[in-house]
Design an enzyme around this catalytic site. Structure first.
Site, PDB file in Angstrom:
ATOM      1  N   GLY A  81      26.738  40.364  41.266  1.00 28.47           N
ATOM      2  CA  GLY A  81      25.746  41.436  41.397  1.00 28.47           C
ATOM      3  C   GLY A  81      24.607  41.274  40.408  1.00 28.47           C
ATOM      4  N   ARG A 101      47.138  26.705  41.417  1.00 28.14           N
ATOM      5  CA  ARG A 101      47.888  27.924  41.134  1.00 28.14           C
ATOM      6  C   ARG A 101      48.962  28.232  42.167  1.00 28.14           C
ATOM      7  NH1 ARG A 101      42.596  31.253  38.978  1.00 28.14           N
ATOM      8  NH2 ARG A 101      42.493  30.107  37.035  1.00 28.14           N
TER       9      ARG A 101
END
Lengths: 594, 251, 216
Positions: free
Chosen positions: A15, A297
């Site tokens: 943002g 992961r």
């Protein structure tokens, strides 16, 4: 000429980068955030940011970064923008460096890089072990500078409720609630960029921050935006289990040489540091000799699950394994990992310089998200763009460590100028919409809020949220069985029914946090359904999505993007092909070099 | 076996203009609880010890790992982050109050926008020419990075302002956090080019001269930032700047 | 026209001048004052000789005004302003430096009141002439001796702690380590002044002349 106006919802990395790029183009921005932007969840990112600058003489290249990212994401990501991101990454690091990020340095005064999961190169720039915080602050400072020049107006402490769509389905602004006065107000704009982060709260206790509920993207989804690859949820292998949240123990701990192990003797009651080297089972190093502790992961998470639940070799006091950095020199730890070791010491009360840490996987990242096109981050609603963790574009079926920060900044930097272009080329701007378009949306939101406030019943929103988190974590994270996913959908039906019987203990009109949370919970329930349905349908194993009943990747049937849409209160799934134009498919296995 | 419980006392205030009152809650003890879990437990069952059913307590919290700065409040008399305040380490009954140096919103929520305004006032940023590709940033020695990095970890929680005797309605003192940010930006090779602007900002009312060296700030900083070093260093910088401009004028 | 920046620079420099004035000339004068009075520890005659010498320096009054009274008046007025602008919390947060902060304010006020009394009685009521006998007579009264002791201790603490503050507020001691060193220096200064001051008072009260062996 008409002055366009852009609204940006969410003040995390994506943002703020979008804000900077719009403000730089001279277009005024209204920046909405539920918390002061400096407290956004991006601050939690720890380990670093990837860019193939090849400053270690290893022959790294942006193409190898691209290859690692696509391969790590099990070929589910559309390839063109990922390639663009990897090519832009070195310049992004330079930009951050110029903004004053206190990156760690080499003796020559250049940026230092470390290794992260899913790659064999030292490609990760870092600022101690609080890289996300440092990056967010750098962008926050630039936005504050624009704010002081009146180019950006911040609305902190406002919660996004919905987009304002005109009769043609074009975005003309947003409807938001002031969390102090509880006022509901509409704001006009020519384009809106969503940068609203992940959906950790759907899983109850995750590594995400409290505000990561996915409420905004869910609201938008319910207004007609597509939501893509919802079933792809990353579970981070090493987190500190907690009563209120699971705290991340960054992959950088392994990048700096940390090792994962369990005692060879199940139920060994000695303290970790008293167990001699020969009696430790370094299962990642044994099973994945090439990548060792730095497998991606999803691979590490499944290995830990296997050790703890199938082999019953977990630690004595609850499901956990050791993550050990105690063999690394203290000054190295202090220079490179202090931020995270401090978290462990503070919240667990044990000094990780001395003793191995006890960690367990926890929900961490949302690979899926709002559907955006493969050119400029536009969603399917005209005038609405998305960037960052709330969209699905960059990580495919599994995100590589230290790729999230770069994807947020890259996508934010694309979405901003794209929104400006769109707004400038609009034949008729927001001012052409009649005020009834805005009033209609405001009344709809006001009615919904009043409905919640006056609803009578016996249910508590936090209790429902806890139940939601429990069922999602149990059935829709590491290992997925279709029977359990079906049970989860039934449970979600039940929770949605209970949601209608929520009794708000707070009906006041001033800083009413219960009201806002309950509204968000309603949106979480919808997203939970999107995630679960996507997982149920996808009968294969790909990246973070693991089904023992379908243990292999099935490119013939499932090399496709899940696209959820919302029609008449129902979630519907459709699929679209993945762009694999640049890298040919190959099997993903980390037991050997690619 | 009887359930282990403990008492939490919370100072609450519905609105800024309404009187504050203390309320007591009895909570079930579980391992690894922190003050956030206490507040969540209360939200799930907001009934006081004497059986009155109330609204849940309003409070700010976000990351829950002491890196966002949101959940600062006064716990047993000390300003600190609620997330890292572990129940097992706290004296009971646990007393929780809102910060007092910032305008109250409701219950434990206060408005800390003053700090962000002051970051603006002190131009706490590196002025870059633009976000387009201009090549690498300036080189920096590892020593500068090691000095700057601890300062850059400030989470704007406001604890150092809360504890400072000189931050109050009568002064406009910006507080240690902001001064420390000025030091950080003046340390950076590009930031140093614009050090004068920041030093000017800290010369005036509410600036560095308000610091009277009680050195409380450094005691309550959750990030162990060397705030007193920053204060002394910036004091020297502003002084040299003031003397220089006094004699030589502005550049 | 004066700019806002120039105004703020003036107010900033005033603040720095406040901490500087505590060291030079006030602190320096205190050292000189204690040193001259220490002649009482040699012998009454020596003290009277030194006193009369000081009482007859040329330009005495202007020098006193310029170097002693005006700086003290400025230091005190500005100090009171600082005092009023702080809201102490040492009782609820009893950290060492926080206590020092509080004590600095109280000792400042005590020392100022005492100095006012001291100058009024010894400088003006005596028309600028004071002898060993005059002071010894005052010190014979235990109440006055106690008053002087309080004044001496307050001024000594205020100076010692003020030196530490000065080192920090002028940015001379930046690192935690150098600030600790400055703190020790301040503490030793305060102790040295306290010991010397109390010894002088004891000398007057008990006609104690420990240095009389220095006399030929």
């Amino acid at each position: 000429m008409r002055q366009p106006k852009i609204i940006i919802v969410g003040g995390g990395l994506a943002g703020l980068m979008a804000t900077i790029s719009v403000a730089e183009a001279g277009v005024p921005v209204d920046l909405f955030s539920i918390v002061p932007v400096k407290r956004s969840h991006s601050v939690c990112a720890q380990g670093g940011i990837n860019a193939a600058k090849n400053l270690k003489g290893e022959g790294d290249s942006t193409w190898k970064h691209f290859d690692d990212t696509i391969y790590g994401g099990d070929f589910l990501a559309n390839q063109s923008l990922v390639k663009g991101m990897c090519e832009a990454a070195p310049a992004i690091i330079d930009l951050l460096d110029r903004m004053g990020v206190m990156f760690n340095r080499t003796p020559e005064g250049l940026l230092d890089f470390r290794r992260f999961g899913g790659t064999l190169y030292n490609r990760t720039a870092f600022a101690g072990a609080t890289t996300g915080q440092q990056l967010l602050y750098a962008l926050d400072e630039q936005v504050r500078r624009f704010e002081s020049e009146d180019k950006v107006k911040k609305f902190e402490g406002w919660s996004f409720l919905s987009a304002v769509l005109d009769d043609g389905g074009v975005a003309r602004g947003i409807c938001a609630m002031n969390l102090k006065t509880m006022e509901i107000v509409t704001f006009p704009a020519d384009a809106v960029i969503f940068c609203t982060g992940g959906i950790g709260a759907v899983f109850g206790r995750s590594t995400n921050s409290v505000v990561c509920t996915g409420s905004a993207q869910s609201a938008l989804f319910q207004q007609g935006a597509y939501y893509a690859n919802g079933e792809f949820i990353q579970v981070h292998p090493t987190a500190i289990p907690g009563e209120d949240k699971c705290r991340l123990m960054s992959e950088s701990a392994r990048g700096e040489g940390g090792r994962v192990w369990v005692p060879k003797q199940p139920g060994d009651s000695r303290r970790g540091k008293d167990i001699p080297e020969g009696e430790r089972f370094y299962f990642l190093e044994e099973w994945y000799p090439k990548y060792g502790n730095l497998v991606p992961r999803d691979v590490a998470t499944r290995a830990i699950h296997k050790v703890v639940f199938e082999m019953k070799m977990g630690l004595l006091d609850g499901p956990a394994v050791y993550l050990d950095v105690s063999h690394i020199a203290r000054d190295v730890l202090e220079r490179k990992l202090e931020g995270i070791l401090e978290i462990y010491e503070k919240f667990v009360g044990v000094d990780p310089h001395e003793e191995p840490m006890k960690v367990f996987p926890a929900m961490h990242y949302t690979m899926g998200g709002l559907w955006v096109n493969t050119q400029d981050q536009a969603t399917n609603i005209p005038g609405i763009y998305a960037a960052g963790e709330c969209e699905y574009q960059y990580h495919g079926a599994n995100r590589l460590g230290a790729n999230s920060l770069v994807s947020c900044i890259y996508a934010g930097g694309i979405a901003g100028p794209a929104a400006v272009r769109y707004a400038e080329n609009l034949e008729q701007g927001h001012e052409s919409s009649s005020s009834s378009v805005f009033e209609r949306e405001r009344v709809r939101q006001q009615d919904a809020t009043d409905g919640l406030l006056h609803q009578q019943g016996t249910e508590n929103p936090l209790t429902i949220w806890r139940d939601l988190g429990d069922v999602m974590t149990e059935n829709v994270t590491v290992i997925r069985y279709n029977a359990n996913l079906k049970k989860t959908l039934t449970k979600l039906d039940e929770l949605s029914e209970r949601f209608k019987k929520i009794n708000l203990q707070d009906r006041t009109q001033w800083s009413n946090q219960t009201l806002n949370f309950t509204r968000e919970l309603g949106n979480m329930l919808v997203l939970a359904r999107v995630v679960t349905m996507g997982a149920l349908e996808r009968n294969e194993t790909r990246g973070a999505h693991y089904k023992p009943e379908f243990p292999n990747r099935d490119d013939a049937n499932w090399l496709k993007t899940t696209k959820a849409s919302y029609r008449n209160g129902q979630v519907e799934l459709s699929y679209e092909p993945v762009d694999v134009s640049l890298l040919p498919l190959r099997e993903r296995k980390y037991t050997a070099a690619k | 076996m009887a359930e282990k419980t403990f008492i939490v006392r919370i100072k609450r205030q519905q609105r800024p203009d309404e009187p504050a009152r203390w309320e007591e809650f009895e909570l079930r003890h579980r391992p690894h609880m922190n003050v956030i879990t206490c507040l969540r437990d209360i939200a799930e069952r907001p009934t006081t010890r004497d059986g009155r059913e109330l609204t849940p307590v309003s409070y700010e919290a976000n990351c829950l790992e002491e890196v966002c700065g949101a959940c600062a409040m006064i716990i047993n008399g000390q300003p600190r982050q609620a997330c890292s305040a572990l129940v097992d380490n706290l004296e009971k009954p646990i007393r929780i109050e809102p910060l007092t140096k910032f305008p109250l919103v409701r219950d434990l929520v206060v408005d800390r926008s003053k700090m962000f305004q002051d970051l603006k006032r002190t131009k706490a940023w590196i002025p870059i020419d633009g976000s387009y590709d201009l090549g690498p940033g300036p080189r920096m020695s590892p020593a500068t990075q090691e000095a700057g990095y601890p300062l850059s970890r400030c989470i704007t929680c406001g604890n150092c302002l809360e504890i400072c005797p000189k931050v109050n309605e009568d002064t406009q003192f910006v507080g240690a956090a902001i001064v420390s940010q000025v030091r950080l930006f003046n340390m950076h090779p590009t930031g140093a080019m614009h050090a004068a602007e920041r030093l000017d900002a800290l010369m005036g009312p509410g600036g560095i001269a308000d610091c009277d060296n009680a050195q409380n700030c450094v005691k309550v900083c959750p990030k162990n930032i060397p705030l007193t070093e920053s204060l002394a260093d910036v004091n020297g910088q502003v002084l040299r700047h003031a003397i220089k401009t006094w004699f030589h004028g502005r550049d | 026209m004066r700019s806002a920046a120039a105004d703020s620079r003036t107010s900033f420099l005033l603040d720095k001048l406040h901490s500087l004035s505590g060291v030079i000339p006030i602190g320096a004068y205190l050292a000189e004052h204690f040193f001259e009075n220490s002649y009482a520890l040699v012998s009454p005659a020596k003290y009277n000789y030194v006193a009369s010498k000081l009482e007859t320096v040329p330009w005495r009054l202007p020098l006193e005004i310029l170097l002693i009274w005006a700086p003290i008046a400025f230091h005190a007025c500005y100090g009171l302003r600082i005092w009023w602008s702080g809201k102490q919390n040492a009782t609820s947060h009893p950290w060492m430096a926080n206590w020092m902060y509080l004590l600095q304010r109280w000792t400042g006020v005590l020392a100022f009141l005492f100095i006012g009394y001291h100058v009024w009685t010894v400088r003006f009521l005596s028309h600028g002439k004071t002898t060993y006998a005059d002071i010894a007579q005052t010190m014979a009264d235990a109440r006055f001796a106690a008053l002087y002791a309080v004044g001496v201790l307050a001024a000594s603490f205020h100076l010692g702690n003020g030196l530490w503050n000065f080192a920090c507020k002028w940015g001379l001691a930046v690192t935690a380590r150098s600030q600790r060193a400055a703190g020790w220096f301040g503490a030793l200064t305060a102790i040295a002044f306290s010991v010397a001051g109390l010894a002088i008072l004891a000398g007057f009260r008990f006609h104690w002349t420990p240095f009389d062996s220095y006399l030929p």
